[in-house]
Write a protein that holds these residues in place. Structure first.
Motif, mmCIF file in Angstrom:
data_model
loop_
_atom_site.group_PDB
_atom_site.id
_atom_site.type_symbol
_atom_site.label_atom_id
_atom_site.label_comp_id
_atom_site.label_asym_id
_atom_site.label_seq_id
_atom_site.Cartn_x
_atom_site.Cartn_y
_atom_site.Cartn_z
ATOM 1 N N LEU A 105 54.397 12.716 -24.915
ATOM 2 C CA LEU A 105 53.914 11.340 -24.959
ATOM 3 C C LEU A 105 53.381 10.938 -23.574
ATOM 4 N N ASP A 106 52.138 11.310 -23.314
ATOM 5 C CA ASP A 106 51.550 11.030 -21.999
ATOM 6 C C ASP A 106 50.651 9.799 -22.006
ATOM 7 N N VAL A 107 50.942 8.865 -22.892
ATOM 8 C CA VAL A 107 50.270 7.561 -22.796
ATOM 9 C C VAL A 107 50.925 6.819 -21.631
ATOM 10 N N ALA A 166 62.921 14.606 -20.475
ATOM 11 C CA ALA A 166 62.229 14.135 -19.266
ATOM 12 C C ALA A 166 61.538 15.312 -18.587
ATOM 13 N N ASP A 167 60.216 15.308 -18.651
ATOM 14 C CA ASP A 167 59.443 16.403 -18.040
ATOM 15 C C ASP A 167 59.072 16.000 -16.615
ATOM 16 N N PHE A 168 60.048 16.145 -15.708
ATOM 17 C CA PHE A 168 59.775 15.829 -14.300
ATOM 18 C C PHE A 168 59.572 17.093 -13.467
ATOM 19 N N ILE A 187 66.196 17.624 -19.547
ATOM 20 C CA ILE A 187 65.253 17.507 -18.421
ATOM 21 C C ILE A 187 64.561 18.852 -18.230
ATOM 22 N N ILE A 188 63.303 18.808 -17.825
ATOM 23 C CA ILE A 188 62.568 20.046 -17.500
ATOM 24 C C ILE A 188 62.549 20.194 -15.983
ATOM 25 N N VAL A 189 62.962 21.369 -15.522
ATOM 26 C CA VAL A 189 62.995 21.627 -14.081
ATOM 27 C C VAL A 189 62.240 22.915 -13.780
ATOM 28 N N VAL A 215 63.905 25.261 -18.225
ATOM 29 C CA VAL A 215 63.332 25.763 -16.975
ATOM 30 C C VAL A 215 61.908 26.255 -17.227
ATOM 31 N N VAL A 216 60.963 25.763 -16.426
ATOM 32 C CA VAL A 216 59.571 26.226 -16.551
ATOM 33 C C VAL A 216 59.508 27.677 -16.081
ATOM 34 N N SER A 217 59.043 28.558 -16.956
ATOM 35 C CA SER A 217 58.951 29.960 -16.542
ATOM 36 C C SER A 217 57.504 30.359 -16.265
ATOM 37 N N GLU A 218 56.588 29.664 -16.923
ATOM 38 C CA GLU A 218 55.156 29.960 -16.712
ATOM 39 C C GLU A 218 54.382 28.805 -17.320
ATOM 40 N N MET A 219 53.319 28.368 -16.651
ATOM 41 C CA MET A 219 52.614 27.178 -17.152
ATOM 42 C C MET A 219 51.448 27.535 -18.067
ATOM 43 N N SER A 220 51.034 26.542 -18.844
ATOM 44 C CA SER A 220 50.109 26.827 -19.949
ATOM 45 C C SER A 220 48.624 26.744 -19.599
ATOM 46 N N HIS A 221 48.298 26.117 -18.479
ATOM 47 C CA HIS A 221 46.872 25.923 -18.148
ATOM 48 C C HIS A 221 46.268 27.228 -17.601
ATOM 49 N N GLY A 250 50.844 23.475 -25.044
ATOM 50 C CA GLY A 250 49.525 24.112 -25.031
ATOM 51 C C GLY A 250 48.883 24.164 -26.410
ATOM 52 N N VAL A 251 49.593 23.609 -27.416
ATOM 53 C CA VAL A 251 49.029 23.590 -28.777
ATOM 54 C C VAL A 251 48.077 22.402 -28.912
ATOM 55 N N GLY A 252 46.964 22.609 -29.594
ATOM 56 C CA GLY A 252 46.023 21.508 -29.822
ATOM 57 C C GLY A 252 44.992 21.417 -28.721
ATOM 58 N N VAL A 275 57.075 23.815 -30.595
ATOM 59 C CA VAL A 275 55.800 23.644 -29.891
ATOM 60 C C VAL A 275 55.745 22.202 -29.383
ATOM 61 N N ILE A 276 55.127 22.041 -28.239
ATOM 62 C CA ILE A 276 54.962 20.709 -27.638
ATOM 63 C C ILE A 276 53.508 20.306 -27.840
ATOM 64 N N VAL A 277 53.301 19.163 -28.470
ATOM 65 C CA VAL A 277 51.923 18.732 -28.759
ATOM 66 C C VAL A 277 51.713 17.314 -28.234
ATOM 67 N N GLY A 278 50.687 17.144 -27.426
ATOM 68 C CA GLY A 278 50.412 15.835 -26.834
ATOM 69 C C GLY A 278 49.133 15.203 -27.330
ATOM 70 N N ARG A 279 48.033 15.425 -26.583
ATOM 71 C CA ARG A 279 46.784 14.692 -26.833
ATOM 72 C C ARG A 279 46.298 14.757 -28.272
ATOM 73 N N ILE A 303 47.817 14.715 -30.885
ATOM 74 C CA ILE A 303 48.533 13.746 -31.734
ATOM 75 C C ILE A 303 48.329 12.318 -31.233
ATOM 76 N N TYR A 304 48.647 12.070 -29.943
ATOM 77 C CA TYR A 304 48.636 10.655 -29.520
ATOM 78 C C TYR A 304 47.232 10.067 -29.360
ATOM 79 N N ASN A 305 46.228 10.914 -29.235
ATOM 80 C CA ASN A 305 44.850 10.396 -29.175
ATOM 81 C C ASN A 305 44.182 10.328 -30.551
HETATM 82 P P1 XMP Z 1 48.754 18.370 -24.373
HETATM 83 O O1 XMP Z 1 48.090 17.042 -24.320
HETATM 84 O O2 XMP Z 1 48.022 19.429 -23.620
HETATM 85 O O3 XMP Z 1 50.136 18.121 -23.598
HETATM 86 O O4 XMP Z 1 49.142 18.797 -25.748
HETATM 87 C C1 XMP Z 1 50.953 19.147 -23.109
HETATM 88 C C2 XMP Z 1 52.127 18.522 -22.425
HETATM 89 O O5 XMP Z 1 52.978 19.518 -21.899
HETATM 90 C C3 XMP Z 1 52.985 19.459 -20.460
HETATM 91 N N1 XMP Z 1 52.778 20.821 -20.058
HETATM 92 C C4 XMP Z 1 53.710 21.599 -19.534
HETATM 93 N N2 XMP Z 1 54.975 21.360 -19.219
HETATM 94 N N3 XMP Z 1 55.193 23.600 -18.551
HETATM 95 C C5 XMP Z 1 55.715 22.370 -18.705
HETATM 96 O O6 XMP Z 1 56.879 22.173 -18.358
HETATM 97 C C6 XMP Z 1 53.940 23.891 -18.858
HETATM 98 O O7 XMP Z 1 53.497 25.011 -18.754
HETATM 99 C C7 XMP Z 1 53.158 22.827 -19.370
HETATM 100 N N4 XMP Z 1 51.905 22.802 -19.790
HETATM 101 C C8 XMP Z 1 51.689 21.536 -20.234
HETATM 102 C C9 XMP Z 1 51.873 18.552 -20.053
HETATM 103 O O8 XMP Z 1 52.217 17.852 -18.867
HETATM 104 C C10 XMP Z 1 51.783 17.641 -21.242
HETATM 105 O O9 XMP Z 1 52.784 16.647 -21.168
#
Ligand code: XMP
Length: 225
Positions: A18-20, A66-68, A92-94, A119-125, A179-181, A198-202, A204-206
């Motif tokens: 929920l990144d609104v 809480a994704d801090f 919490i995400i660390v 724990v974040v092990s690898e990021m999706s971007h 990273g879905v969507g 799966v974590i889905v943001g934009r 859905i909320y957009n």
């Molecule tokens: P979207 O809009 O791309 O939102 O569906 C993705 C959400 O996930 C967060 N994000 C990450 N968080 N590790 C994390 O802990 C990751 O690799 C990662 N990639 C995306 C992003 O901030 C948004 O909230």
């Protein structure tokens, strides 16, 4: 609904990101998809926009993560975790690259509140594997397991990495995968690779109809069963 949700269980396999940045939208979207998601992940955009008190308003609908991406020395990590759990977050995400002592402090503080640590092990971007090489990600995942974390965050944009990281942590830890969507990842491929949620943001909320969009992801996951 009036009770606050603290424990989360896998029902749909979806976590809403929920990144609104304002309360009205946050509540509108959460209310619309509450039956479709197992948890709601909030982070800096919403908390900086509304304040940490948003947690008590949203946790009536779903458990809050809480994704801090907490990444500091143990003492500061503890102070951050205390605020997050006192506010009513379930998890919490660390970051894991800070090492065993920082991670241990996060897990210890979470345990004091009955909360959980991912724990974040690898990021999706696309740049997410620039420093987080395959080997380093695996080491972080192994450290997450050793530290008693509840789970890891692994990229839905690289399902093959989800599979490899699942092999490292075994069946005991959970995997949540963003990273879905909007980022192009597929919910089905990610769950098949070993993710629990799966974590889905934009996407859905957009959406004009967030509930319909969440339904689509839900049925994509249901088809796998
Ligand atoms: P979207 O809009 O791309 O939102 O569906 C993705 C959400 O996930 C967060 N994000 C990450 N968080 N590790 C994390 O802990 C990751 O690799 C990662 N990639 C995306 C992003 O901030 C948004 O909230």
């Amino acid at each position: 609904m009036t009770t606050n949700h603290f424990e989360f269980q896998r029902k749909t396999g979806i976590i809403l990101a929920l990144d609104v940045t304002d309360e009205e939208n946050a509540i509108r979207v959460t209310e619309a998809v509450a039956d479709m998601v197992d948890a709601v992940k909030i982070g800096y955009p919403l908390v900086l926009g509304t304040g940490l008190q948003i947690v008590s308003k949203l946790s009536r609908y779903a458990p809050i993560i809480a994704d801090f991406k907490v990444a500091d020395i143990p003492n500061t990590d503890r102070l951050i975790c205390e605020h997050v759990f006192k506010a009513g977050c379930a998890a919490i995400i660390v970051q894991g690259f800070t090492g065993p002592d920082s991670l241990a402090e996060c897990v210890k503080t979470a345990n004091e509140f009955g909360g959980k640590v991912f724990v974040v092990s690898e990021m999706s971007h696309p740049g997410g594997d620039y420093f987080f090489t395959d080997e380093i990600s695996k080491e972080i995942a192994a450290l997450a397991k050793k530290s008693g974390a509840f789970g890891i965050v692994a990229p839905a944009t690289r399902p093959e990495r989800v599979k490899e990281l699942r092999a490292v942590i075994g069946a005991d830890l959970k995997i949540i995968s963003p990273g879905v969507g909007a980022q192009g990842g597929s919910a089905a491929d990610t769950i098949k690779a070993g993710a629990d949620w799966v974590i889905v943001g934009r996407s859905i909320y957009n959406a004009a109809d967030p509930k319909a969009e969440a339904e689509k992801v839900k049925s994509e996951i249901e088809k796998l069963i």
